[in-house]
Design a protein around this motif. Structure first.
Motif: not given
Length: 149
Positions: A67-71, A118-122
């Motif tokens: 959630l930190q780097e969602l947008v 999977d934006f960067d890591k789950n």
């Protein structure tokens, strides 16, 4: 309002076509709890008093997108909308308690095309889902706030 005016005719129509049967209303009495129950204005309407409590569902081993780097402000708007849509879909899957979000899910890709974004890591975490019907009491909200602090 005057008889024959447009607004008056709308009210007359509403009473004839919509408000012609008993309806259920949801009220929250914000008066002090120490006040006598018989002197409250709503008491004359014979309300049905219901206590509201959350329904809890514990979910073990849930794949969670970060959630930190969602947008970010440098992200193009189209990618930002896509990520927010994927996150909303993931939240809906959590609310449903779907097995598609668990770490041990091995469903055939022909049966379900969903995969956790999977934006960067789950990460794998244990979650608690709360569902409510009615008003959430301020005491419960304050207790949650103090617990999270």
């Amino acid at each position: 309002m005057l008889h024959g005016k447009k607004g008056f005719e709308r009210i007359v129509w509403a009473f004839k076509n919509v408000l012609n049967q008993s309806l259920t209303w949801l009220f929250c009495d914000l008066g002090p709890a120490s006040q006598d129950d018989e002197s409250r204005p709503i008491k004359g309407l014979h309300p049905q008093l219901l206590e509201s409590a959350p329904a809890q569902a514990k979910l073990k081993g849930v794949l969670t997108p970060p959630l930190q780097e969602l947008v970010s402000s440098q992200m193009p708007e189209a990618e930002m909308q896509e990520r927010c849509g994927a996150m909303a879909e993931w939240i809906a899957m959590v609310q449903l308690g779907s097995p598609r979000i668990s770490t041990g899910d091995s469903v055939d890709s022909y049966l379900s095309r969903y995969s956790v974004p999977d934006f960067d890591k789950n990460d794998t975490v244990d979650l608690v889902s709360l569902k409510w019907r009615g008003f959430i009491s301020s005491a419960w909200t304050m207790q949650l706030f103090l617990t999270l602090m």
